[in-house]
Design an enzyme around this catalytic site. Structure first.
Site, PDB file in Angstrom:
ATOM      1  N   HIS A 266       0.847  -1.191   0.000  1.00 51.12           N
ATOM      2  CA  HIS A 266       0.000   0.000   0.000  1.00 51.12           C
ATOM      3  C   HIS A 266       0.881   1.239   0.000  1.00 51.12           C
ATOM      4  O   HIS A 266       1.732   1.395   0.866  1.00 51.12           O
ATOM      5  CB  HIS A 266      -0.915   0.029   1.243  1.00 51.12           C
ATOM      6  CG  HIS A 266      -2.150  -0.803   1.075  1.00 51.12           C
ATOM      7  ND1 HIS A 266      -3.316  -0.552   1.748  1.00 51.12           N
ATOM      8  CD2 HIS A 266      -2.399  -1.876   0.283  1.00 51.12           C
ATOM      9  CE1 HIS A 266      -4.230  -1.437   1.377  1.00 51.12           C
ATOM     10  NE2 HIS A 266      -3.697  -2.257   0.506  1.00 51.12           N
TER      11      HIS A 266
ATOM     12  N   TYR B 186       4.385   6.764   9.761  1.00 47.90           N
ATOM     13  CA  TYR B 186       3.500   5.635   9.433  1.00 47.90           C
ATOM     14  C   TYR B 186       4.267   4.516   8.718  1.00 47.90           C
ATOM     15  O   TYR B 186       4.084   3.336   9.016  1.00 47.90           O
ATOM     16  CB  TYR B 186       2.322   6.122   8.568  1.00 47.90           C
ATOM     17  CG  TYR B 186       1.206   5.102   8.484  1.00 47.90           C
ATOM     18  CD1 TYR B 186       0.208   5.082   9.446  1.00 47.90           C
ATOM     19  CD2 TYR B 186       1.157   4.159   7.469  1.00 47.90           C
ATOM     20  CE1 TYR B 186      -0.816   4.136   9.401  1.00 47.90           C
ATOM     21  CE2 TYR B 186       0.145   3.217   7.407  1.00 47.90           C
ATOM     22  CZ  TYR B 186      -0.838   3.213   8.378  1.00 47.90           C
ATOM     23  OH  TYR B 186      -1.843   2.276   8.334  1.00 47.90           O
TER      24      TYR B 186
ATOM     25  N   TYR C 162      -8.935   5.814   7.663  1.00 49.47           N
ATOM     26  CA  TYR C 162      -9.018   6.203   9.073  1.00 49.47           C
ATOM     27  C   TYR C 162     -10.099   7.284   9.154  1.00 49.47           C
ATOM     28  O   TYR C 162     -10.016   8.288   8.452  1.00 49.47           O
ATOM     29  CB  TYR C 162      -7.679   6.768   9.565  1.00 49.47           C
ATOM     30  CG  TYR C 162      -6.614   5.713   9.748  1.00 49.47           C
ATOM     31  CD1 TYR C 162      -5.884   5.223   8.659  1.00 49.47           C
ATOM     32  CD2 TYR C 162      -6.336   5.195  11.009  1.00 49.47           C
ATOM     33  CE1 TYR C 162      -4.915   4.248   8.833  1.00 49.47           C
ATOM     34  CE2 TYR C 162      -5.358   4.217  11.191  1.00 49.47           C
ATOM     35  CZ  TYR C 162      -4.654   3.750  10.099  1.00 49.47           C
ATOM     36  OH  TYR C 162      -3.691   2.780  10.276  1.00 49.47           O
TER      37      TYR C 162
ATOM     38  N   PRO D 216      -3.523   0.968  18.880  1.00 50.11           N
ATOM     39  CA  PRO D 216      -3.345   0.451  17.512  1.00 50.11           C
ATOM     40  C   PRO D 216      -3.439   1.508  16.409  1.00 50.11           C
ATOM     41  O   PRO D 216      -3.205   1.183  15.238  1.00 50.11           O
ATOM     42  CB  PRO D 216      -4.491  -0.562  17.381  1.00 50.11           C
ATOM     43  CG  PRO D 216      -5.518  -0.123  18.364  1.00 50.11           C
ATOM     44  CD  PRO D 216      -4.785   0.520  19.491  1.00 50.11           C
TER      45      PRO D 216
ATOM     46  N   LYS E  43       1.539   0.253  14.987  1.00 52.15           N
ATOM     47  CA  LYS E  43       2.953   0.107  15.354  1.00 52.15           C
ATOM     48  C   LYS E  43       3.276  -1.114  16.229  1.00 52.15           C
ATOM     49  O   LYS E  43       4.451  -1.460  16.390  1.00 52.15           O
ATOM     50  CB  LYS E  43       3.437   1.371  16.093  1.00 52.15           C
ATOM     51  CG  LYS E  43       3.505   2.590  15.222  1.00 52.15           C
ATOM     52  CD  LYS E  43       4.702   2.532  14.284  1.00 52.15           C
ATOM     53  CE  LYS E  43       4.591   3.469  13.118  1.00 52.15           C
ATOM     54  NZ  LYS E  43       4.492   2.827  11.815  1.00 52.15           N
TER      55      LYS E  43
END
Ligand code: APR
Ligand code: PHB
Length: 410
Positions: free
Chosen positions: A75, A387, A203, A295, A299
């Site tokens: 991704h 990220y 998100y 979460p 990570k």
């Protein structure tokens, strides 16, 4: 009492313990793995599913990336839906081509367990009453297995036994410091064999609370809803879950969402937690045994993997070159990276969730911060850099592997 000896005893058969076992095996370092649960239980646990490149590289080095290569979904971006407007964070463009890989932790665990079984590496599943002794001088681990008592004398103990494990609990309280933040909500997760609502993760920040649209494959989806800590999974039928998710989504995603029967549904509380130091004498803590992250930043597994990169390097340097430098520096190196990931996970959590106790002023500030991040290339770059994962010395480990095998125990 049956007596054994080895170089390293690994406690815990989660991703941290299994990955360490595989890397040590590849480097010719003897170890024994102890796990309190059954192998079937461990292989069936549903966990998160985003791998940083560092984690992918480590699985490659461990020789356990065959399925990952075939089935992992690279991704290059994520989406953030803020009050009805979608923003794409182009992870690759913002990080000189880096990306993440969607591949379930359950699959990582199964792959590592299968490799372990193939090589017939010494493992005791359903080991009861595991106890650690004398980790400062002459470490040993005792446990009960199939009605017999065992003692393993070893040179090092790797405590990879998660948040509730025996390793951290065996350290006298005055020798460690812990730092903790508990969040006033949990995540209700649902796994279903339905195609994901979008090609990338979404998100979601909404007035009804946070939500996350994730996936395990092109045919299996994982969705989450922010719920109060007091909520119970029994309060949520599948239909109620899907209805609430739809309410938190934008009209286009709501339209596209494919619903179906849940394969699993559970609530996980959100917590930040760090233990310092991460090494005491010959006992190392790694993964969830040493730290927990909420979460939101994906990570948890990746931090466990980077701890193992430092730990495997330290042990290989010790056995290959007689150097204790890696061992001495283990805790500090891990904690540098751990705290940055803690900060990022805390920040993402604050930014995207609804905090009941927030004043109107705090809510406005958080919205302004999110608007800034989403509207600024610098802001997006900060998010993206964290990220995809901060550097960890995986090249150093690669170098050690390239130099050749370690000596066997004499
Ligand atoms: N004796 C032996 N084994 C134990 C004991 C004990 N006393 N206590 C716990 N264990 C085992 C657990 O049953 C579990 O299988 O240790 C293992 C720890 O595994 P994880 O909890 O998966 O922790 P870790 O390997 O550090 O992986 C971190 O997994 O929990 C997620 O969110 C976390 O993604 C992160 C990753
Ligand atoms: C998941 O797929 O389970 C997942 C993905 C991203 C997160 C957390 C969980 O941030």
């Amino acid at each position: 009492m049956k007596k054994l000896n080895t170089q390293v005893v690994i406690i815990g058969s989660g991703p941290a313990g299994l990955l360490l076992g595989q890397l040590l095996y590849k480097a010719g370092i003897e170890h024994v793995l102890l796990e309190q649960r059954s192998a079937e239980y461990v292989a069936a646990r549903i966990r998160a599913g985003i791998l940083e490149q560092v984690s992918v590289d480590l699985l490659h080095l461990a020789g356990v990336d065959q399925h990952l290569k075939q089935q992992g979904l690279p991704h290059s971006g994520i989406e953030i839906l803020s009050h009805g407007t979608k923003y794409r964070i182009d992870l690759s463009a913002l990080t000189q081509g880096k990306q993440v890989t969607v591949y379930g932790q359950t699959e990582v665990t199964k792959d590592l367990m299968q490799a372990r079984q193939q090589e017939q590496l010494s493992s005791f599943y359903e080991a009861q009453n595991v106890q650690i002794h004398d980790f400062d001088n002459a470490p040993k681990v005792t446990f009960d297995y199939q009605g017999e008592q065992y003692q393993i004398d070893c040179e090092f103990i790797a405590g990879c036994d998660g948040y509730h494990g025996v390793s951290r609990a065996s350290i006298p309280q005055e020798r460690i410091q812990t730092f903790e933040k508990v969040y006033p909500f949990g995540w209700l997760g649902l796994l279903a064999d339905v195609p994901p609502v979008a090609d990338e993760l979404i998100y979601v920040q909404s007035e009804r609370g946070f939500a996350l649209c994730s996936m395990r494959s092109n045919t299996r989806s994982r969705y989450y809803l922010q719920v109060p800590l007091t909520d119970k999974v029994e309060n949520w039928s599948d239909e109620q879950f899907w209805e609430e998710l739809k309410r938190r989504l934008d009209p286009e995603s709501r339209e596209k969402l494919v619903t179906g029967a849940s394969l699993e549904k559970s609530i996980a509380p959100l917590r930040s937690f760090v233990t310092e130091p991460m090494r005491l004498g010959k006992l190392f803590l790694a993964g969830d045994a040493a730290h927990i992250v909420p979460p939101t930043g994906a990570k948890g597994l990746n931090l466990a993997a980077s701890d193992i990169a430092y730990l495997a390097s330290a042990l290989i340097e010790y056995y290959q070159h007689g150097s204790e430098q890696g061992i001495e520096q283990y805790s500090e190196k891990c904690l540098q990276r751990v705290w940055k990931a803690e900060r990022f996970s805390w920040w993402m959590t604050n930014l995207l969730h609804d905090f009941e106790g927030d004043t109107a002023f705090e809510k406005k500030l958080k919205q302004a911060e999110l608007n800034y991040v989403l509207g600024s290339e610098a802001g997006q770059a900060t998010l993206a850099e964290n990220y995809v994962g901060l550097p960890c010395e995986v090249e150093h480990l690669q170098q050690l592997f390239a130099e050749g095998n370690c000596q066997k125990a004499s």
